[in-house]
Design an enzyme around this catalytic site. Structure first.
Site, PDB file in Angstrom:
ATOM      1  N   GLU A 266     -20.774  35.303 -99.199  1.00 42.25           N
ATOM      2  CA  GLU A 266     -21.795  35.517 -98.182  1.00 42.25           C
ATOM      3  C   GLU A 266     -21.498  36.814 -97.428  1.00 42.25           C
ATOM      4  O   GLU A 266     -20.391  37.357 -97.475  1.00 42.25           O
ATOM      5  CB  GLU A 266     -21.794  34.350 -97.196  1.00 42.25           C
ATOM      6  CG  GLU A 266     -22.039  32.987 -97.820  1.00 42.25           C
ATOM      7  CD  GLU A 266     -23.470  32.793 -98.282  1.00 42.25           C
ATOM      8  OE1 GLU A 266     -24.345  33.578 -97.857  1.00 42.25           O
ATOM      9  OE2 GLU A 266     -23.708  31.859 -99.068  1.00 42.25           O
TER      10      GLU A 266
ATOM     11  N   LYS B  95     -13.568  20.097 -98.175  1.00 41.48           N
ATOM     12  CA  LYS B  95     -13.538  19.387 -99.455  1.00 41.48           C
ATOM     13  C   LYS B  95     -12.268  18.564 -99.632  1.00 41.48           C
ATOM     14  O   LYS B  95     -12.327  17.424-100.114  1.00 41.48           O
ATOM     15  CB  LYS B  95     -13.689  20.407-100.593  1.00 41.48           C
ATOM     16  CG  LYS B  95     -15.051  21.108-100.596  1.00 41.48           C
ATOM     17  CD  LYS B  95     -15.089  22.260-101.587  1.00 41.48           C
ATOM     18  CE  LYS B  95     -16.435  22.969-101.547  1.00 41.48           C
ATOM     19  NZ  LYS B  95     -16.458  24.168-102.424  1.00 41.48           N
TER      20      LYS B  95
ATOM     21  N   GLY C 139     -31.501  22.225-103.570  1.00 39.46           N
ATOM     22  CA  GLY C 139     -32.667  21.341-103.550  1.00 39.46           C
ATOM     23  C   GLY C 139     -33.692  21.721-104.600  1.00 39.46           C
ATOM     24  O   GLY C 139     -34.242  20.857-105.298  1.00 39.46           O
TER      25      GLY C 139
ATOM     26  N   GLY D 279     -18.844  21.006-107.169  1.00 38.80           N
ATOM     27  CA  GLY D 279     -20.097  21.270-107.876  1.00 38.80           C
ATOM     28  C   GLY D 279     -20.341  20.263-108.981  1.00 38.80           C
ATOM     29  O   GLY D 279     -20.486  19.069-108.740  1.00 38.80           O
TER      30      GLY D 279
ATOM     31  N   ASP E  74     -14.019  26.109 -96.018  1.00 35.73           N
ATOM     32  CA  ASP E  74     -14.822  25.399 -97.007  1.00 35.73           C
ATOM     33  C   ASP E  74     -13.930  24.467 -97.832  1.00 35.73           C
ATOM     34  O   ASP E  74     -14.252  23.293 -98.038  1.00 35.73           O
ATOM     35  CB  ASP E  74     -15.533  26.403 -97.926  1.00 35.73           C
ATOM     36  CG  ASP E  74     -16.258  25.732 -99.086  1.00 35.73           C
ATOM     37  OD1 ASP E  74     -17.353  25.180 -98.869  1.00 35.73           O
ATOM     38  OD2 ASP E  74     -15.708  25.742-100.205  1.00 35.73           O
TER      39      ASP E  74
END
Length: 431
Positions: free
Chosen positions: A189, A204, A15, A133, A200
């Site tokens: 992480e 996708k 953001g 991305g 993940d």
């Protein structure tokens, strides 16, 4: 022309990148599209993050739902997760606002109801940043390849897993060592479960399969296996003995009029272009019936690449390109998603056995009983995990047969550890 007003909910890594891009390149965007894009508001509990980027304080709100009362043309959801993010998206769509999101989990799990809500309210739900991305693979499937029947997609779409496997391959280090390094560099992480266990990538590939095959695919329909069980020995043998590289591939393909959707460690020919995609980079290898083979490559995560993809959706909306998904998604013509036991593939099998005469014969006998043909076999004369490694590759075989055979082999008194199984994709070799 009037400005196109966007409200941004979530001012964290992505953001903040979107806010920064719109403020710094606002004039460039206006010149290119003939219309200014204006930030109507930014909502984040940590208001100081938006203020530090130069957003006027009267446009900064602590609550995303409350901020939706402000006037805007589109809402950009960059909170993540499926809790408050889902509420924000639902409320925005109900208010007749276009929505842009990078939230792959939200789309994979709730895409059908959210897209229906967007359709009912005559607005768009755009999601270029949800996969890859800064790689424009969503736009390619939605527009550039719209005239093609998509035969297969092979994706390296998790940079963390790809970094770990690259380090294991290039330096011979263990999974644990590579993961620790990824965490120290900020690529993984503290809890790496989503990345290294394949979830993940599953989110996708569910999105890509939905677009490619005009039927809603949820994460729960994706066969998922992670990379924790891969050892440096497997990577070395794959390369030195069989000419394969090892990647965590997200795959969807057409098979006899049905679709497979899966994520798992995969051995592919070292000469195939996907085998050279290393580090945190992503790539999607897409096969269409008319276009043939195409490759989309680039940075699959990070503040700037993902922000770039989000802004591409905002620009699309500002230009009036408001459709989001193919109409066929709502016509009920669903291709069946195949169950994992229906998959057919070549396999790499690593047995950990006691060093005794006749071990290879016992294993081969059980494989033969299940009609599994051995392509290559070898035994390494090294101590490994309490035994010695016996490695085989097979000709194409049903996964169900492999599962039954492995269960029987692992029950032998000469087998000391569960067998490691890795699927092989015999992609045509190309540099």
């Amino acid at each position: 022309m009037d400005s196109f007003k966007v409200g941004i909910v979530g001012c964290g890594t992505v953001g903040g990148g979107v806010v920064k891009l719109l403020l710094e390149n606002g004039e460039l965007i206006r010149e290119r599209i003939g219309r200014p894009v204006e930030i109507a508001f930014v909502a984040d509990p940590q208001r100081e993050r938006a203020l530090a980027l130069g957003v006027p304080k009267e446009k900064v709100f602590p609550d995303g739902i409350e901020a939706l009362k402000a006037d805007c043309d589109a809402v950009v959801e960059l909170i993540g997760g499926t809790g408050i993010a889902k509420r924000v998206v639902e409320e925005a769509l109900k208010k007749g606002r276009h929505v842009v999101t990078a939230n792959k989990a939200l789309l994979a799990d709730y895409g059908e109801e959210l897209f229906r809500l967007a359709k009912e309210n005559g607005v768009s739900l755009k999601f270029e940043a949800s996969v890859g991305g800064g790689i424009p693979v969503i736009k390619a499937l939605r527009e550039g390849l719209a005239g093609n029947r998509i035969e297969a997609i092979y994706g390296i779409i998790n940079g963390t897993a790809n970094f770990i496997l690259t380090q294991m391959s290039q330096r011979g280090i263990s999974f644990e060592e590579a993961l620790k390094e990824a965490q120290e560099l900020g690529y993984a992480e503290a809890d790496p479960t989503l990345d290294v266990d394949g979830y993940d990538a599953a989110h996708k590939i569910a999105i890509l399969a939905t677009l490619a095959y005009c039927r809603f695919v949820k994460t729960e329909q994706v066969f998922v296996r992670g990379i924790r069980e891969i050892t440096p020995l497997d990577i070395e043998i794959a390369r030195e003995e069989f000419g394969y590289g090892v990647k965590l591939l997200a795959i969807t393909k057409l098979v006899n009029g049905e679709i497979e959707v899966r994520v798992h460690p995969t051995m592919i020919p070292e000469n195939h272009i996907l085998a050279s995609v290393n580090g945190v980079f992503n790539a999607c290898f897409v096969e269409g019936d008319f276009v043939g083979e195409t490759l989309f490559y680039g940075k699959g995560a990070g503040r700037e690449p993902t922000a770039s993809a989000v802004v591409s959706d905002i620009v699309d909306l500002a230009l009036g390109n408001t459709y989001a998904v193919p109409e066929c998604l709502f016509k009920g013509e669903n291709l069946r998603v195949r169950e994992p036991e229906e998959f057919t593939s070549s396999f790499y099998l690593r047995f950990t056995a006691l060093d005794r005469p006749g071990v290879l014969a016992k294993i081969a006998s059980i494989l033969g009983k299940h009609n599994i043909s051995i392509k290559m076999a070898l035994q390494k004369s090294i101590e490994f995990d309490g035994g010695v490694p016996v490695v085989m590759t097979t000709h194409p075989a049903p996964k169900k047969a492999i599962s039954l055979a492995i269960k029987e082999i692992d029950a032998l008194d000469v087998i000391v550890k569960p067998t490691f199984v890795c699927m092989i994709e015999e992609l045509e070799e190309r540099a």
